[in-house]
Design a protein around this motif. Structure first.
Motif, PDB file in Angstrom:
ATOM      1  N   ASP A   1     102.226  65.342 -17.805  1.00  0.00           N
ATOM      2  CA  ASP A   1     103.283  64.299 -17.265  1.00  0.00           C
ATOM      3  C   ASP A   1     103.615  64.270 -16.563  1.00  0.00           C
ATOM      4  N   VAL A   2     103.402  63.195 -14.760  1.00  0.00           N
ATOM      5  CA  VAL A   2     104.232  62.977 -13.960  1.00  0.00           C
ATOM      6  C   VAL A   2     104.938  61.834 -13.403  1.00  0.00           C
ATOM      7  N   ALA A   3     104.340  61.326 -14.117  1.00  0.00           N
ATOM      8  CA  ALA A   3     104.041  59.453 -13.324  1.00  0.00           C
ATOM      9  C   ALA A   3     105.071  58.976 -13.709  1.00  0.00           C
ATOM     10  N   ALA A   4     105.589  58.355 -12.786  1.00  0.00           N
ATOM     11  CA  ALA A   4     107.313  58.230 -12.491  1.00  0.00           C
ATOM     12  C   ALA A   4     107.328  57.092 -11.627  1.00  0.00           C
ATOM     13  N   SER A   5     108.337  56.287 -12.171  1.00  0.00           N
ATOM     14  CA  SER A   5     108.150  55.200 -11.702  1.00  0.00           C
ATOM     15  C   SER A   5     108.801  55.002 -10.213  1.00  0.00           C
ATOM     16  N   GLY A   6     109.298  54.087  -9.162  1.00  0.00           N
ATOM     17  CA  GLY A   6     109.795  54.578  -8.025  1.00  0.00           C
ATOM     18  C   GLY A   6     111.599  54.407  -7.696  1.00  0.00           C
ATOM     19  N   MET A   7     112.169  53.886  -9.236  1.00  0.00           N
ATOM     20  CA  MET A   7     113.670  54.109  -9.868  1.00  0.00           C
ATOM     21  C   MET A   7     113.873  55.647  -9.680  1.00  0.00           C
ATOM     22  N   GLN A   8     113.484  56.056 -10.776  1.00  0.00           N
ATOM     23  CA  GLN A   8     113.665  57.281 -10.738  1.00  0.00           C
ATOM     24  C   GLN A   8     112.951  58.467 -10.267  1.00  0.00           C
ATOM     25  N   LEU A   9     112.477  57.975  -9.279  1.00  0.00           N
ATOM     26  CA  LEU A   9     111.868  58.803  -8.350  1.00  0.00           C
ATOM     27  C   LEU A   9     113.296  58.771  -7.189  1.00  0.00           C
ATOM     28  N   ARG A  10     114.033  57.383  -7.155  1.00  0.00           N
ATOM     29  CA  ARG A  10     114.390  57.769  -6.151  1.00  0.00           C
ATOM     30  C   ARG A  10     116.490  58.322  -6.838  1.00  0.00           C
TER      31      ARG A  10
ATOM     32  N   LEU B   1     107.028  65.303  -7.570  1.00  0.00           N
ATOM     33  CA  LEU B   1     106.449  63.796  -8.488  1.00  0.00           C
ATOM     34  C   LEU B   1     105.506  63.452  -7.455  1.00  0.00           C
ATOM     35  N   VAL B   2     105.852  63.061  -6.780  1.00  0.00           N
ATOM     36  CA  VAL B   2     104.690  61.914  -5.423  1.00  0.00           C
ATOM     37  C   VAL B   2     103.273  62.550  -4.910  1.00  0.00           C
ATOM     38  N   ILE B   3     103.573  64.166  -5.299  1.00  0.00           N
ATOM     39  CA  ILE B   3     102.423  64.553  -4.346  1.00  0.00           C
ATOM     40  C   ILE B   3     101.453  64.614  -5.647  1.00  0.00           C
ATOM     41  N   GLU B   4     101.903  65.300  -6.638  1.00  0.00           N
ATOM     42  CA  GLU B   4     100.939  65.128  -8.465  1.00  0.00           C
ATOM     43  C   GLU B   4     100.396  64.126  -7.854  1.00  0.00           C
ATOM     44  N   GLN B   5     101.232  62.927  -8.172  1.00  0.00           N
ATOM     45  CA  GLN B   5     100.347  61.266  -8.414  1.00  0.00           C
ATOM     46  C   GLN B   5      99.705  61.840  -7.531  1.00  0.00           C
ATOM     47  N   VAL B   6      99.604  61.984  -6.355  1.00  0.00           N
ATOM     48  CA  VAL B   6      98.677  62.168  -5.367  1.00  0.00           C
ATOM     49  C   VAL B   6      97.356  62.895  -5.516  1.00  0.00           C
ATOM     50  N   ARG B   7      97.359  63.888  -5.965  1.00  0.00           N
ATOM     51  CA  ARG B   7      96.995  64.488  -6.219  1.00  0.00           C
ATOM     52  C   ARG B   7      95.933  64.526  -7.350  1.00  0.00           C
ATOM     53  N   GLU B   8      96.764  63.537  -8.333  1.00  0.00           N
ATOM     54  CA  GLU B   8      95.629  63.151  -9.772  1.00  0.00           C
ATOM     55  C   GLU B   8      95.329  61.831  -9.635  1.00  0.00           C
TER      56      GLU B   8
ATOM     57  N   THR C   1      93.737  61.623  -6.424  1.00  0.00           N
ATOM     58  CA  THR C   1      92.369  62.249  -5.664  1.00  0.00           C
ATOM     59  C   THR C   1      92.000  62.952  -6.400  1.00  0.00           C
ATOM     60  N   ALA C   2      91.932  63.624  -7.451  1.00  0.00           N
ATOM     61  CA  ALA C   2      90.857  64.329  -8.411  1.00  0.00           C
ATOM     62  C   ALA C   2      90.506  63.570  -9.387  1.00  0.00           C
ATOM     63  N   HIS C   3      90.811  62.415  -9.390  1.00  0.00           N
ATOM     64  CA  HIS C   3      90.203  61.070  -9.864  1.00  0.00           C
ATOM     65  C   HIS C   3      88.804  60.512  -9.178  1.00  0.00           C
ATOM     66  N   GLY C   4      88.806  60.398  -7.481  1.00  0.00           N
ATOM     67  CA  GLY C   4      87.904  59.564  -6.783  1.00  0.00           C
ATOM     68  C   GLY C   4      88.873  58.517  -6.249  1.00  0.00           C
ATOM     69  N   ALA C   5      90.168  58.147  -6.529  1.00  0.00           N
ATOM     70  CA  ALA C   5      90.715  57.075  -6.487  1.00  0.00           C
ATOM     71  C   ALA C   5      91.753  57.217  -5.095  1.00  0.00           C
ATOM     72  N   THR C   6      92.041  56.135  -4.311  1.00  0.00           N
ATOM     73  CA  THR C   6      92.875  55.989  -3.048  1.00  0.00           C
ATOM     74  C   THR C   6      94.281  55.963  -4.086  1.00  0.00           C
ATOM     75  N   PRO C   7      95.136  57.117  -2.931  1.00  0.00           N
ATOM     76  CA  PRO C   7      96.470  56.831  -4.079  1.00  0.00           C
ATOM     77  C   PRO C   7      97.369  55.841  -3.836  1.00  0.00           C
ATOM     78  N   ASP C   8      97.948  55.528  -4.559  1.00  0.00           N
ATOM     79  CA  ASP C   8      98.889  53.660  -4.726  1.00  0.00           C
ATOM     80  C   ASP C   8      99.348  53.772  -3.435  1.00  0.00           C
ATOM     81  N   PRO C   9      99.487  53.225  -2.454  1.00  0.00           N
ATOM     82  CA  PRO C   9     100.574  52.920  -1.576  1.00  0.00           C
ATOM     83  C   PRO C   9     101.705  53.350  -1.396  1.00  0.00           C
ATOM     84  N   ALA C  10     102.094  52.245  -2.402  1.00  0.00           N
ATOM     85  CA  ALA C  10     103.644  52.487  -2.886  1.00  0.00           C
ATOM     86  C   ALA C  10     104.229  53.823  -2.884  1.00  0.00           C
ATOM     87  N   LEU C  11     103.614  54.602  -2.698  1.00  0.00           N
ATOM     88  CA  LEU C  11     104.143  56.453  -2.757  1.00  0.00           C
ATOM     89  C   LEU C  11     104.166  56.721  -1.271  1.00  0.00           C
TER      90      LEU C  11
END
Length: 479
Positions: A24-33, A43-50, A52-62
């Protein structure tokens, strides 16, 4: 399932995976910074991949988090005191035309040297010198050969160029020997010699000297004695890890044989080479397996040579990074084995001699993660890091070497304020271009590699524990 098969499954399940990464690589913006730039990027790239893998658009905040992390990683890499010398050399090559030309000529220099060496030998090899009928011819050829030898050993091809001009200036050379004159003229006008002379001229440029200094600080350049020595040391390290893997699997085979009450049920082979008889693409696939655990197939006749089933494939690696770059080749190797025909027995050459392997067991080597955990191990003796690197070296370099990243770094090099919006192009490439597939999937790849990786000491300890439990069980049954 036999008792030995259950025991093998139990050992592979119980062996500690000290190199494992969190799923599980989910992390908040504060944790990422608060993370390092490289970790934040991973971590950001993996959240983008996840997404995309589920057919969703990556969170614009990423996107802004990605750009901020990439900008910070570039800033760290260009620092003069503690930065990445390889990346700094890349930025310098991006900035200066003469450095780009030098790098391009350097990449072709070995081939050019071989071409010049062959051309000189065709004209002035010592054997040809001896066969020359005239003294002046022998002297000229000896002079050419000596000059070429100095050029090769001292990287002074301008001297060879001058020697050729001197020899061609001999009065009436065409009348004396038209063949020699033509050969000398062709060599003088050869593009290979021109490139080598230009390379030497560029080597004295200050920016080129800064570039080569950065490369030397990063590590020995290919072909240098230091690089050769480093390669040999790496080979010795790899051989040592492989020896430990063989020792652990030998202990595993003994334990499984005891459970089966058959001292010949399991055996271990090393350096197992895939035969050409197996159909499928051999190119770029793993065609030699370091260590393999085999189980003897029940023989219909004692007179026939034993046929074996593959039970565990082990690759020895000196580092996590080398295993990460190896994974795709390993997966292609498994797909190649899966092309074996079910009812065919194949002969594999190994360090211990030829072995007959059942095609059905080769086909059973799947590439799904659940199957890999039961069929493949990476053995590594590196210490497990307290904070594992989550962005692999290849992905980091692809991010840094993107055109937008180099332009951003170039602006920082001049002391200007670099606009992070330049890095928007890298985000678009990551999320849209097939060329960035490996980067987008880099954390999933790294996680799988580390999931498959065990330390030989951990494997040996798990085998000993299993052996002890088996003995206790046997003793209780005897009572």
């Amino acid at each position: 399932m036999s008792s030995s098969a259950l025991l093998l499954e139990s050992i592979l399940r119980d062996v500690p995976r000290r190199y494992r990464l969190p799923q599980d690589v989910a992390a908040s913006g504060m944790q990422l910074r608060q993370s390092s730039p490289a970790t934040a990027l991973a971590l950001v790239i993996e959240q983008v991949r996840e997404a995309t893998a589920h057919g969703a658009t990556p969170d614009p905040a990423l996107k802004p988090l990605f750009i901020d992390a990439l900008a910070a990683m570039i800033a760290d890499a260009v620092r003069a005191d503690s930065g990445d010398r390889a990346f700094q050399a890349m930025v310098l090559r991006h900035r200066a035309a003469q450095v780009r030309e030098f790098a391009s000529l350097s990449a072709q220099a070995d081939q050019d040297r071989r071409q010049i060496h062959a051309a000189v030998n065709a004209i002035a090899h010592p054997a040809r010198q001896q066969r020359a009928p005239q003294a002046w011819q022998r002297e000229a050829l000896e002079q050419l050969h000596s000059s070429a030898s100095r050029a090769h050993h001292e990287s002074h091809y301008a001297g060879l160029h001058n020697t050729l001009r001197t020899l061609l200036s001999v009065p009436d050379l065409a009348a004396k020997d038209a063949d020699i004159e033509r050969a000398l003229a062709d060599l003088l006008d050869s593009p290979a010699l021109a490139r080598l002379c230009r390379l030497e001229t560029l080597a004295s440029e200050p920016l080129v000297q800064q570039y080569t200094s950065l490369l030397d600080a990063y590590g020995p350049r290919p072909g240098t004695p230091a690089a050769v020595a480093q390669g040999r040391a790496s080979q010795r390290r790899g051989a040592a890890v492989e020896a430990m893997a063989v020792q652990a699997l030998e202990a595993l085979a003994q334990t499984l044989n005891a459970a089966q009450e058959n001292l010949q049920a399991y055996r271990v082979v090393s350096s197992m080479r895939v035969p050409a008889a197996i159909p499928g693409k051999h190119e770029r696939a793993k065609t030699e397996w370091d260590v393999v655990l085999l189980e003897r197939q029940h023989a219909k006749s004692l007179d026939t040579a034993p046929v074996w089933n593959v039970r565990l494939l082990v690759e020895a690696k000196a580092s996590v990074e080398s295993a990460t770059t190896d994974l795709q080749r390993l997966m292609r190797g498994l797909r190649l084995l899966a092309h074996a025909e079910e009812n065919v027995v194949y002969t594999f050459e190994t360090q211990q001699g030829p072995v007959q392997l059942n095609g059905a067991s080769l086909r059973a080597q799947g590439t799904e993660e659940s199957g890999l955990m039961k069929a493949v191990l990476y053995c590594c003796d590196s210490a497990a890091e307290s904070a594992p690197r989550m962005l692999n070296a290849a992905s980091r370099m692809q991010l840094l070497s993107a055109q937008a990243s180099l332009e951003f770094a170039s602006a920082q090099w001049d002391g200007q304020r670099a606009d992070p919006e330049k890095l928007n192009a890298v985000w678009e490439q990551l999320t849209q271009s097939p060329r960035w597939h490996a980067v987008l999937h880099q954390y999933a790849t790294l996680r799988l590699v580390r999931e498959l990786m065990v330390h030989p000491d951990d494997l040996m300890a798990t085998i000993r524990n299993a052996t002890g439990r088996s003995r206790c069980t046997a003793n209780e049954q005897t009572r």
